[in-house]
Structure formats: structure tokens, C-alpha cells
Design an enzyme around this catalytic site. Structure first.
Site, PDB file in Angstrom:
ATOM      1  N   LEU A  28       0.905  -1.385   0.275  1.00 55.60           N
ATOM      2  CA  LEU A  28      -0.096   0.008   0.273  1.00 55.60           C
ATOM      3  C   LEU A  28       0.539   1.295   0.064  1.00 55.60           C
ATOM      4  CD1 LEU A  28      -2.688   1.237   0.016  1.00 55.60           C
ATOM      5  CD2 LEU A  28      -3.021   1.090   2.732  1.00 55.60           C
ATOM      6  N   GLU A 167      12.447   0.912   8.383  1.00 59.02           N
ATOM      7  CA  GLU A 167      12.469   0.535   6.937  1.00 59.02           C
ATOM      8  C   GLU A 167      13.508   0.654   6.707  1.00 59.02           C
ATOM      9  OE1 GLU A 167       9.166  -0.506   4.772  1.00 59.02           O
ATOM     10  OE2 GLU A 167       7.962  -0.533   6.707  1.00 59.02           O
ATOM     11  N   HIS A 235       9.443   5.289   0.426  1.00 58.75           N
ATOM     12  CA  HIS A 235      10.744   5.976   1.421  1.00 58.75           C
ATOM     13  C   HIS A 235      11.222   7.117   0.734  1.00 58.75           C
ATOM     14  CE1 HIS A 235      10.399   1.335   1.443  1.00 58.75           C
ATOM     15  NE2 HIS A 235       9.897   1.764   3.119  1.00 58.75           N
ATOM     16  N   ASP A 237      14.109   7.199   0.072  1.00 64.37           N
ATOM     17  CA  ASP A 237      15.593   6.953  -0.886  1.00 64.37           C
ATOM     18  C   ASP A 237      14.320   6.852  -1.882  1.00 64.37           C
ATOM     19  OD1 ASP A 237      13.983   4.436  -0.848  1.00 64.37           O
ATOM     20  OD2 ASP A 237      16.078   3.876  -0.740  1.00 64.37           O
ATOM     21  N   CYS A 352      17.046   0.294  -4.142  1.00 62.44           N
ATOM     22  CA  CYS A 352      16.170  -0.627  -3.461  1.00 62.44           C
ATOM     23  C   CYS A 352      16.781  -1.736  -3.698  1.00 62.44           C
ATOM     24  CB  CYS A 352      14.620  -0.315  -3.774  1.00 62.44           C
ATOM     25  SG  CYS A 352      13.985   0.607  -4.033  1.00 62.44           S
TER      26      CYS A 352
END
Length: 421
Positions: A28, A167, A235, A237, A352
Site C-alpha cells: 500500500l 524500514e 521511502h 530514497d 532499493c
């Protein structure tokens, strides 16, 4: 904190894409993942794209590591979810998730020059916000304890309490004069209450900083822009990346952009900011192309390169910005597109796919370090044993389960990593 240590270098540990790679749309707030929900996936192609990316960085940087797929399907989770055939497809798909390929979420890493005891500290992320990711940490921790098992150089911690979502390195940046010198660590967190979950809790970030023995005077805590999270930057990043002195960021990355810059400069005056204006690249286009979910690396000749997805070259506004940046006199001298389309379709770009660890390469278990021969071996094993295609209807089948389990076992056997079987 130690002085500059010439034996320390930054190593990117990429996640080998797992044989159960599929598009169940479980995340999500991840726009790419949601938009490809139900599409067929191609695990063999995905894993080979990942190895090709690692090969490029090995040639470019001279050093490259990798982490392994976790055991899938996760039968313990399947048993806990009490499947009886009435469960939603998304719930049924969770034990099959190959999301551990995105090793930026494996852990937060503080290099030895930053820590009180002079060791590199790693805290595995609890990933509690999403079921399909919350299952990862026990196996991730186990793997980190093998790969970074030299207790003279590394400390691998337990996860942060599950009350606080963590995370990992996707919400962490480090600024330094050189990777072997003492750095300033920046933790970016989100505020709850928006349309999509804010996955990084402020208290998780502060706990990790304390646990790693960081100097509070050299830590900065910054709030991510809620509007960026709403737009799909789940995130940090996805909207910002750092390397040594340089912060490459979208103009809408942080809740208070000017204050964020001031906070970092207060402890790291050498900061160089490359900010991409919203009127040149919109936040939506930045997220669609993953311009900032890039690897910003220092090459052996001292120049910085930005390793971006091919999708950046295909975007008129993004590529025009990149060409203009290279024509100027900024710190980023090269932009290098790579093909990671299978990962991109599930919401993960080049950044990632890697965990940055600053350490002496000799202190790492050599089985997790890439060379050309090992890259050949990975490619051969993947080509021989990975499924070519997974359709949504395949998830849960015994046939696919046997194929996925066998493929991972063959990978471990080829690498001689029996502890993780």
C-alpha cells in the site's frame, strides 16, 4: 570515533531476486506495485537483470557484494494465517513475496568511524507496516549474522520493538568527507495519519542511533514531506539520495526543505546540495521514473556517478534535467542508466536493490562477495532453475512451490552457503 581508515570502503550488497518474484500488489502506497498488480512476472529475467547490474558496478567500482533470497513460500506464515480457501488473494500471496530483494530495507548500517566502539553496527528492519515484509526480519538477521559474522568488526542487533515501524537504510543517509572518515548520519521519518502509511517511525530512528553508539551531535532527524508520501514516495530514497558530501534531492522531499538543509549543514558544513526543482521534474514524474532511487557512487577516479533506471532516459523531462546537470559544473559527472524493469514494475529501483556497508572487504564472509566467476555461476544457476514466468493463478500451487524451493537450494549449494538452507 576513529580517524580516517584507508582500509574501509563502501560495498553495495545487492539482493539477488528470488525465484518467487511476482506482482501481487501487496505494498500500500507503492504506486508501481499497485499499478502492476495481477500482471505476469518473470523471475528469471528479473534475477538476471539484477546480476547484470551487479556486474556493472563490480567493473565500475571494483567491489560488490550480494545477499540471498529468503526461503519462500514461508510455510510458517501460511500456517499462522490459517488458509482454508476463503482468504483474499493478497493474503494468500504474502508468504510468497520476494520483497527481500530490496536490501535497502534489510537493515540500517552505521560504519565503524561513526560508532563509539569502532565497529560497524547493523540493525535489521522490522518492516512491521506490511505483512509481506514483516515476515522477513528473522531470516534477514540470520543472513546478516553469517555475512557479517566477524565480531571484531561487526555487531548485528535485534530489530526495533514492533511498536515502532522501521524500514532500514531506505530512510537513512550518511554524509562524510570520505567513506573511511567519521560521518554525519541523517534519519528521515514520516508522520502517521495520511492516505498512505508513514513507514519509518521517528522513535525507531532514534532508537537505532542510540543502539549504534552514534554521537548525538552528529545525528540529524528530519521529517519526510507528507505530500511526497501521498504521491507514492513510501521511502525517503524515492525522493533523495546522498553520497559523501552530496545530497541529490527533489525540491519536495522534506516537510521543511530549508530547515532540513540547515540542520545538516549545522553539523556538516561541507554539504553540497543538488536540488531538482518541481517545475522541471514534478514529484509525480520523479516517483514514476525513480530518478532519486538511484545509486550515487564515488568511482575510483574520484568522480561521482548516478546509476538510474532506464525509465529515466525514457522521460523527456527527467533526461533533459540529467543532460543539463552533466553540462554544468556540479559534483555529479556521470549518469548511467541500467535495466531493472522487473524490479521497477514492483516498485524498486537501483537504490532499493542494494544495502550500503562501509567496511574492510576482508572482514566480510567471502561467499557474499561478487567476482566474475561467481557472477557466471549465479547466471548459470538462475538460468537453469528459476521459473521463467509466474502468473497470478500460480501462487499457492504445489508445482510452483517445488520449483521455487529447488531454485533457492541450488543457489545456496552453488555458493556453498549451507547455513541458510
Amino acid at each position: 570515533m576513529s580517524e580516517t581508515n584507508a582500509s574501509l570502503t563502501e560495498i553495495n550488497f545487492d539482493g539477488i531476486v528470488g525465484p518467487s518474484h511476482n506482482y501481487a500488489g501487496l505494498s500500500l502506497g507503492n504506486i508501481a506495485s499497485a499499478s502492476h498488480k495481477g500482471d505476469p512476472s518473470y523471475p528469471r529475467a528479473a534475477a538476471l537483470q539484477g546480476v547484470a547490474k551487479m556486474r556493472g558496478n563490480l567493473d565500475r567500482l571494483g567491489v560488490q557484494g550480494f545477499l540471498l533470497p529468503l526461503p519462500r513460500p514461508n510455510n510458517s506464515l501460511a500456517d499462522a494465517l490459517a488458509y482454508d480457501g476463503t482468504e483474499p488473494a493478497g493474503l494468500r500471496a504474502a508468504p510468497w513475496s520476494a520483497s527481500s530483494m530490496w536490501t535497502a530495507n534489510a537493515a540500517t548500517v552505521s560504519p565503524a568511524p561513526d560508532t563509539a566502539d569502532g565497529k560497524c553496527h547493523l540493525t535489521p528492519a522490522n518492516l512491521v507496516t506490511m505483512l509481506h515484509r514483516a515476515q522477513e526480519w528473522p531470516d534477514t538477521k540470520r543472513m546478516l549474522e553469517v555475512a557479517f559474522g566477524d565480531r571484531d568488526h561487526f555487531t548485528v542487533h535485534d530489530i526495533a520493538p514492533m511498536t515502532f515501524g522501521d524500514e532500514g537504510a531506505a530512510n537513512h543517509m550518511r554524509f562524510c568527507e570520505g567513506h573511511g572518515s567519521a560521518g554525519v548520519e541523517v534519519f528521515v521519518y514520516g508522520r502517521p495519519g495520511g492516505r498512505f502509511p508513514a513507514r519509518q517511525h521517528e522513535q525507531a530512528s532514534r532508537l537505532v542511533a542510540r543502539r549504534h553508539g552514534l554521537d548525538p551531535a552528529r545525528c540529524v532527524f528530519i521529517e519526510q514531506n507528507p505530500a511526497a508520501i501521498e504521491a507514492g514516495a513510501f521511502h525517503n530514497d524515492v525522493v533523495a539520495v546522498a553520497n559523501e558530501r552530496v545530497l541529490f534531492t527533489h525540491a519536495e522531499a522534506f516537510a521543511d526543505q530549508a530547515s532540513a538543509y540547515e540542520a545538516i549543514r549545522a553539523v556538516f558544513p561541507a554539504l553540497e546540495i543538488v536540488e531538482v526543482p518541481s517545475d522541471i521534474v514534478t514529484i509525480e514524474e520523479a516517483i514514476r521514473t525513480y530518478l532519486f532511487n538511484a545509486q550515487l557512487v564515488t568511482q575510483p577516479d574520484g568522480t561521482m556517478a548516478l546509476i538510474v533506471p532506464e525509465e529515466c532516459r525514457e522521460s523527456a523531462s527527467v533526461w533533459a534535467y540529467c543532460e543539463g546537470m552533466l553540462a554544468g559544473n556540479g559534483p555529479i559527472k556521470h549518469v548511467i542508466p541500467v535495466d531493472v524493469r522487473q524490479s521497477m514494475a514492483n516498485g524498486g529501483g537501483p537504490a532499493c536493490l542494494r544495502l550500503r556497508v562501509v567496511c574492510d572487504p576482508r572482514s566480510v564472509d567471502p561467499r557474499f562477495m561478487l567476482d566474475d566467476a561467481k557472477a557466471d555461476l549465479l547466471e548459470q544457476t538462475i538460468a537453469a532453475h528459476y521459473p521463467e514466468q509466474i502468473d497470478p493463478a500460480d501462487i499457492g500451487s504445489e508445482t510452483l512451490a517445488r520449483t521455487v524451493v529447488t531454485a533457492r537450494k541450488q543457489l545456496l549449494a552453488a555458493l556453498g552457503i549451507t547455513q541458510l538452507g
